[in-house]
Design a protein around this motif. Structure first.
Motif, short mmCIF file in Angstrom:
data_model
loop_
_atom_site.label_atom_id
_atom_site.label_comp_id
_atom_site.label_asym_id
_atom_site.label_seq_id
_atom_site.Cartn_x
_atom_site.Cartn_y
_atom_site.Cartn_z
N UNK A 92 0.80 -1.34 0.17
CA UNK A 92 0.04 0.06 0.04
C UNK A 92 0.74 1.21 0.10
N UNK A 108 -0.70 4.65 -1.16
CA UNK A 108 -1.93 4.57 -1.29
C UNK A 108 -2.65 5.62 -0.65
N UNK A 115 -7.39 -0.34 8.81
CA UNK A 115 -7.43 -1.57 8.53
C UNK A 115 -7.59 -2.78 9.43
N UNK A 116 -8.31 -3.82 9.19
CA UNK A 116 -8.52 -4.74 10.22
C UNK A 116 -7.67 -5.85 10.34
N UNK A 122 -11.64 -8.18 13.94
CA UNK A 122 -12.43 -7.53 14.41
C UNK A 122 -13.19 -7.71 15.77
N UNK A 135 -6.98 -14.24 9.32
CA UNK A 135 -7.03 -15.10 7.92
C UNK A 135 -7.86 -14.74 6.94
N UNK A 136 -9.10 -14.15 7.37
CA UNK A 136 -10.14 -13.58 6.66
C UNK A 136 -10.04 -12.15 6.49
N UNK A 137 -9.48 -11.36 7.43
CA UNK A 137 -9.31 -10.01 7.39
C UNK A 137 -8.29 -9.42 6.32
N UNK A 157 -7.35 -11.58 3.92
CA UNK A 157 -7.31 -12.65 2.54
C UNK A 157 -6.95 -12.02 1.34
N UNK A 158 -7.27 -10.75 1.05
CA UNK A 158 -6.95 -10.21 -0.31
C UNK A 158 -5.62 -10.01 -0.27
N UNK A 159 -5.06 -9.48 0.61
CA UNK A 159 -3.18 -9.40 0.65
C UNK A 159 -2.62 -10.70 0.48
N UNK A 160 -3.04 -11.54 1.26
CA UNK A 160 -2.49 -13.08 1.12
C UNK A 160 -2.93 -13.77 -0.20
N UNK A 161 -3.61 -13.39 -0.61
CA UNK A 161 -4.13 -14.02 -1.98
C UNK A 161 -3.37 -13.40 -2.91
N UNK A 196 -13.12 -12.24 -0.90
CA UNK A 196 -12.03 -13.13 -1.02
C UNK A 196 -12.57 -14.38 -0.74
N UNK A 233 -12.14 -17.60 -2.89
CA UNK A 233 -11.36 -18.86 -2.21
C UNK A 233 -12.25 -20.20 -2.40
#
Lengths: 432, 432
Positions: free
Chosen positions: A95, A98, A197-198, A201, A298-300, A302-306, B108, B112
């Motif tokens: 980012x 950004x 940025x989460x 949550x 892992x969910x929050x 997810x975009x960055x990881x994927x 995501x 996935x």
């Protein structure tokens, strides 16, 4: 050991001087900008600074700012919160540069209450463990703590009177302790997290840094629009529970001594102090923190990881990989344990007003690669209770040792008042 | 009355056909794209559609998609969730053409688990009350409901087998009822909200639309990675509490008759049905919803209110202005009331598995200016419990009448199973 980098600015003192016409909001901006010019190169607390526009804003609205709750004070915002007029990098190369479309809600609250966002402060990557380059003003060879590294260091160095951070494990209280400033993690959800940025949550909580307890309470009162100030009367003597917890052996001898000294001095000043043993459900809750945090991260992220895995910091990448398969059932179990522990804590705290416990395992570790451990913080983050680092003690090498006051959920004012009581006890003739 | 616009696609049926090799993921995309070509001009369910890229993705990964939990099914995403590869407007001219840097976490999760994001569906402005242009496939002169207007209408029209929405008051269950499709608001926080434009962080809850109960359960199971499917065995007979609630007189005679008919048919099919009277704390909780929602919305949308007030929809602008001064104490009180009501509900529901209650005051109102009332939904959103619209009944003009199954917090599978039981009872020879 001389510490030319350490000279925090009292937010409350500045606000009173602005109110009295002894200094203008622009004058306060100048104080901060001068400190930044003198110290930032060595400390590295900022991801972005905007002195020209901040000064222009201070001059354009003198009367309104002077009459506002925050009196035009400059505020630093951890670079994990979106700002529409400054770059927002979340500490990550993904980012870099950004520019969000929107201010985070808490940034809007700063602006609404008459604060001036002077800069974005360094965060670890996505507020996890991969450190930035910020140094501890008490000793630049030591970490300032994290993840709110820049906020704590900037306040300690007097580059800002108020800074905003976030805590998911121990990212407000711990850097506050390492940098020797007041740090306040309010009750869960007292300050809005929209546009932050989460990471998790259920755990991410905004918090504040300032020179002392009355300063941080002043800033919190303004931002939350709540009766949280503690500077208008002497604090009443609290009933303190000394909570060593099951991880007490993980605290350094200096930290153990600091907590016990704080208890002794508070008692000498009139507080009631008793030992409190936490029931076993808190050990379960201590462990449950990880399942909740990591299942959500892992969910929050997810975009960055994927999409950008190679550009994640190595610690975060490894952690998300290791956490990918936490089953929903483990997450559900962890949430149930947390709920039981919250009930148990509410029961326990009918007998005491606050708990006193370490803010961190000890003083700031040497080196910048690690921002230290959150083991003395994460249980309380999970409990959602107000937590305050009380500064004022030091180890033999002169590094700060912070003790933590933990209040009851929703009783933030009482927690701040108790923290002020402890802070004053440490500064009393007996403590000095 | 003929309804050429109404022909929902069963997600489960399509998934089985993909699994069996009877149709490819690209073939399913084509079905949806053809329906969109035929109907979208009249219905207006989409804020954006991306047929070319979706088809290319379907063709590029046939084997992986076919083996995935969602089997390559096209999914519509309410335009309140961020998508990095499609514009995200939040229903507001302020964000026309906005391209977020990041996918929302739930987007995501769609990717996935092998779903294909075919389009963004119309939302009211910031998921509040200022309506978009979507029409009800059952009668284009009637509202589809809101705020998840496009998601409900697209599924009813067979333009998508699965769509994602959100509910803060009644924005999943109500449009599902008005459009005659299954709509499922899971337990609070079962589906991640990161990257969804926030209105009220305590209430906003992601939900799903699909043709029938087994379809929506299939999609939820895939996205959440949880054991939520109900298509593998006959549903067991639930213990149903018929909850007329204190606002029962607000339900139309047709709706009252529909709820009582559903109860009667479920009982005839083997369910236990008893009347349940909610204790008075639920009337307090019903009112508490507004204080929580509005206090949070004032903060969540502070940037838009402060910087772009003239471009907010008139209903939202007026609402935020009227809500600006809700004191923190009123908010705290409301949260305490909600907590008490959640405990009371847990006690009440030891005697029954689910509650049966209206999904909306009646069928979809005529006109597109209002998306209807959330009065039969907001209490349950505040309770955080799973809520499911069961389709299958109609009023005398042929508009759908939905009944709502409310489950226990965290017992989503049991709630879905009970909803399926009711759905089947309505379709039984006795009900048909």
């Amino acid at each position: 050991m001389s510490k030319p980098l350490v000279s925090p600015l009292s937010a409350l003192d500045l606000a009173r001087r602005v109110e009295a016409g002894a200094i203008t909001p622009a004058g306060v901006v100048d104080l901060c900008v001068e400190a930044i010019a003198a110290k930032e190169a060595e400390i590295g607390a900022f991801a972005a600074v905007d002195p020209e526009r901040t000064r222009a804003r201070a001059e354009a609205a003198v009367a309104a700012l002077t009459a506002s709750p925050l009196r035009g004070l400059p505020v630093g915002v951890k670079d994990i919160f979106d700002t529409a007029d400054m770059p927002t990098g979340y500490g990550s190369p993904i980012y870099a540069g950004h520019r969000p479309a929107t201010d985070a809600a808490l940034v809007s609250m700063v602006r609404r209450t008459g604060g001036l966002v002077l800069g974005k402060t360094v965060t670890t990557q996505f507020a996890f463990m991969d450190a930035g380059d910020t140094r501890n003003p008490h000793d630049p060879d030591h970490t300032p703590g994290g993840s709110s590294s820049g906020s704590a260091a900037a306040v300690a160095a007097g580059m800002l009177p108020v800074a905003i951070g976030t805590q998911t494990g121990g990212s407000v209280v711990r850097p506050g302790a390492y940098c020797g400033v007041a740090a306040y993690k309010p009750s869960y959800r007292m300050l809005p997290m929209v546009g932050c940025k989460c990471f998790s949550w259920s755990l991410d909580t905004a918090g504040l840094f300032a020179a002392g307890i009355a300063d941080v309470a002043f800033a919190a009162a303004a931002l939350a629009g709540r009766d949280l100030r503690v500077d208008r009367a002497a604090p009443s003597a609290p009933r303190i529970g000394l909570a060593r917890t099951h991880i007490w052996p993980e605290a350094s001898p200096a930290m153990q001594a600091a907590v016990e000294r704080a208890a002794r001095l508070a008692e000498a000043a009139g507080a009631t102090v008793r030992d409190v043993t936490l029931p076993p459900v808190f050990e379960d809750a201590f462990r449950a923190h990880a399942a909740i945090q990591d299942h959500e991260a892992v969910r929050a992220l997810a975009f960055e990881y994927d999409q950008h895995r190679d550009r994640l910091g190595p610690q975060l990448r490894a952690h998300l990989t290791a956490s990918a398969d936490i089953p929903p059932e483990a997450y559900d179990d962890a949430r149930r344990i947390a709920k039981r522990a919250r009930h148990a804590l509410a029961d326990l705290m009918t007998e005491v007003d606050v708990l006193l416990t370490p803010s961190a395992p000890g003083a700031a570790p040497r080196g910048l690669g690690s921002t230290g451990q959150s083991i003395f913080n994460r249980l309380w983050t999970l409990m959602g209770t107000p937590c305050i680092n009380v500064p004022g003690m030091f180890d033999e090498s002169g590094l700060p040792l912070g003790v933590q006051v933990v209040g009851r959920f929703g009783r933030d004012r009482a927690a701040l008042e108790a923290a002020l009581f402890v802070e004053r006890a440490l500064a009393s003739p007996a403590g000095a």
